[in-house]
Design an enzyme around this catalytic site. Structure first.
Site, PDB file in Angstrom:
ATOM      1  N   ASP A   6      -1.320 -11.179  -2.501  1.00 52.85           N
ATOM      2  CA  ASP A   6      -0.894 -10.228  -3.531  1.00 52.85           C
ATOM      3  C   ASP A   6      -1.853  -9.046  -3.435  1.00 52.85           C
ATOM      4  O   ASP A   6      -3.013  -9.153  -3.819  1.00 52.85           O
ATOM      5  CB  ASP A   6      -0.966 -10.916  -4.906  1.00 52.85           C
ATOM      6  N   LYS A  68      -3.594   1.986  -4.391  1.00 55.58           N
ATOM      7  CA  LYS A  68      -2.245   1.502  -4.070  1.00 55.58           C
ATOM      8  C   LYS A  68      -1.186   2.489  -4.591  1.00 55.58           C
ATOM      9  O   LYS A  68      -0.104   2.601  -4.033  1.00 55.58           O
ATOM     10  CB  LYS A  68      -2.049   0.130  -4.701  1.00 55.58           C
ATOM     11  N   GLU A 145       7.280  -8.308  -5.555  1.00 59.06           N
ATOM     12  CA  GLU A 145       6.423  -9.065  -6.481  1.00 59.06           C
ATOM     13  C   GLU A 145       7.223  -9.934  -7.451  1.00 59.06           C
ATOM     14  O   GLU A 145       6.901 -11.113  -7.619  1.00 59.06           O
ATOM     15  CB  GLU A 145       5.476  -8.113  -7.211  1.00 59.06           C
ATOM     16  N   ASP A 168       6.459  -7.392 -15.262  1.00 58.35           N
ATOM     17  CA  ASP A 168       5.205  -7.286 -14.510  1.00 58.35           C
ATOM     18  C   ASP A 168       4.445  -6.026 -14.908  1.00 58.35           C
ATOM     19  O   ASP A 168       4.793  -4.926 -14.501  1.00 58.35           O
ATOM     20  CB  ASP A 168       5.550  -7.260 -13.006  1.00 58.35           C
TER      21      ASP A 168
END
Ligand code: AMP
Length: 560
Positions: A6, A68, A145, A168
């Site tokens: 992850d 990211k 994800e 999420d």
């Protein structure tokens, strides 16, 4: 062995599959989470994770975090005078995860399943693959994800068909996905999200609230003070889970400023953010053709879903308790490890067929003719719409727009804008058509998109039957072996610290920071033990080093 990774905005982690199911791989410091932070010093030493974060208050110009968010863009980060792109910084995080996994598992790790936000477009997905390649990892598959999360939850105890909503909320990104488990097929029905919303925004709300109470503004704070305040707010935010109020204190121009903030105050300050959260929830449900009450289970992932403000809000919204039996920080990595095991065709894993959706719209540029005969060119015509289950194939018929037009040009675009110029250009094809009055000739444009990001475009002239095709590969930008070797070479000046040096360095940095943050007796005490620890290191007496290490650690834990 293929591991699951992850690669998060705030934290990254790796997991592997065992006979007892997926397990997290601890890092070199024995922790499950490795902060996605990179620091490079002027000598070219690289610090990844906690050590990089500790360096931030002392050397803010040497640290990059939340990179990211810029994956797949041209943004460059300057660390101690050297330039890095997001995928290069990510590759350093991946390199450390790979090394730690190899150390823990006692075998070489060369392949991984890596998770990416469902919202990542092709460019960002390619950049993630590049990061892995630079780190020496072959990407077995990118898994979105929420799919990974549902896999982690769905495999073990779900026998009946279930509709999941995966919520999420990470450090910097927010994704909502609606999935359906139906006869062993796990189908993503819709995704929506916000690339610029996450736990950090909730930290900023607390910073603002604290400053307001202290009658200060952010611009009055030095860069180091801002970093310190952020650290304090981050800690305070997390402690709201078990407390109805938190006390925040912070050193401002050598004076300790203190304020108490109640959960109620914080909740009302967060209202605007909670409102923003509602939008993607609504959008994903409406794209999936469902109502709030159709959702059987709400799965929470991402560190920020531990916030009580967020949980209470979701319980009110869905009128049910979310499923949190797995740690929200670890669920995605566990799911990625399960997917890795499926890839390896491990017997323990029940094969579940994963489908995905196209998280963006694929279309072409067209000229639109209005009723009054006026034309507008540069408009975008969707062919495969966002949230279509893939593999998918759709055809659109386009007509000539001018008399005696000889060619039809098909520009392949990706994006959501009404205007072609705002969408991402992927490639183009030209098709010759017989001359004739406008609107007589036509071409059929067929887009076929599969699970490996392979887009096939076929253009057929309706009257002649001639056709041309173009294949746009998800991996088109994959680096050649030569390019990867070159980039690895370029980055080889970077030296990642061995485990024991890293542990001591981390302790040093933490003590130095604490020294800067404290005053008086506390400061003297830290100075005393820090100096003794330094001297012991120089003498090299193992027992003495261990003893002073433990002492210094306990003092810091006590002070913090
Ligand atoms: P992720 O990107 O999933 O690692 O999530 C990181 C975010 O989760 C950061 O904004 C953290 O502040 C937040 N977070 C982690 N633990 C907690 C906690 N116990 N309470 C509130 N927020 C948390």
């Amino acid at each position: 062995m293929v591991i699951g990774i992850d690669l998060g905005t705030t934290n990254s982690l790796a997991a592997y599959f065992t006979e007892d199911g997926p397990k997290i791989i601890p890092n070199r410091l024995g922790k499950n989470l490795t902060p996605s932070a990179v620091s490079v010093d002027p000598e070219g030493n690289v610090y990844v994770g906690e050590t990089a974060i500790e360096r931030q208050s002392l050397y803010p110009d040497s640290v990059a975090r939340t990179f990211k968010r810029s994956m797949g863009t041209d943004r460059e980060y300057v660390l101690s005078g050297r330039h890095f792109r997001s995928e290069e910084l990510s590759s350093m995080v991946l390199r450390v995860l790979k090394e730690d996994a190899e150390h823990f598992l006692g075998e070489e790790v060369t392949e991984a399943v890596i998770s990416v936000p469902a919202y990542f477009d092709d460019k960002r997905r390619k950049a993630t693959k590049k990061a892995a390649e630079i780190a020496g990892l072959k990407v077995e598959r990118l898994i979105s994800e929420p799919t990974a999360a549902a896999v982690a939850y769905g495999l073990y105890d779900k026998t009946k068909d279930t509709r999941f909503l995966v919520f999420d909320l990470g450090g910097g990104t927010f994704d909502v996905s609606v999935l359906e488990l139906y006869h062993n097929i796990l189908e993503v029905r819709a995704v929506a999200g916000d690339n610029y919303l996450g736990g950090e925004d909730f930290t900023r709300v607390l910073e603002k609230l604290f400053l307001q109470k202290c009658k200060l503004t952010m611009s009055e704070l030095s860069e180091k003070e801002q970093v310190r305040l952020n650290r304090q707010a981050e800690k305070a935010k997390c402690s709201f889970s078990d407390n109805a109020s938190v006390k925040m204190s912070f050193l401002y121009r050598d004076q300790t400023v203190e304020q108490e903030i109640t959960l109620k105050e914080y909740e009302s300050a967060c209202e605007e953010l909670l409102d923003k959260i509602k939008e993607p929830v609504k959008k994903s449900l409406s794209d999936a053709g469902l109502k709030l009450s159709d959702v059987d289970e709400v799965i929470l992932i991402g560190g920020a879903t531990k916030l009580s403000v967020v949980r209470d809000f979701l319980i009110r919204l869905f009128r049910k308790f979310p499923d949190t039996s797995l740690n929200p920080d670890e669920t995605v990595a566990l799911g990625a490890a399960v997917q890795a095991a499926m890839k390896e065709r491990r017997e323990e894993v029940k094969e579940i067929i994963l489908t995905d959706v196209c998280s963006f719209t694929l279309g072409t540029e067209v000229v639109v003719e209005y009723e009054d005969g006026k034309f507008e060119d540069g408009r975008f015509c969707p062919i495969i719409e966002r949230n279509t289950v893939i593999p998918a194939s759709h055809t659109e018929r386009l007509y000539t727009v001018r008399d005696n037009q000889e060619k039809v040009r098909v520009r392949v675009l990706q994006g959501e804008s009404r205007f072609a110029k705002n969408n991402l250009f992927l490639g183009e094809l030209e098709m010759v058509v017989p001359k004739g009055p406008k609107g007589k000739e036509a071409v059929d444009v067929t887009y076929t998109y599969d699970i490996n990001s392979l887009l096939e475009v076929v253009v057929t002239a309706v009257s002649t039957g001639f056709s041309q095709s173009l294949i746009i590969k998800g991996e088109e930008n994959q680096m050649t072996d030569e390019e990867i070797r070159e980039r690895m070479q370029e980055l080889s000046f970077l030296k990642i610290q061995p485990k024991d040096i890293e542990e001591n360095r981390l302790l040093f940095l933490r003590a130095e920071r604490k020294y800067e943050e404290s005053l008086g007796e506390e400061r003297k005490r830290i100075d005393y033990y820090l100096t003794s620890f330094e001297a012991a290191l120089e003498r090299g007496d193992k027992d003495e080093i261990e003893e002073l290490r433990a002492k210094l650690l306990s003092i810091l834990d006590e002070e913090e």
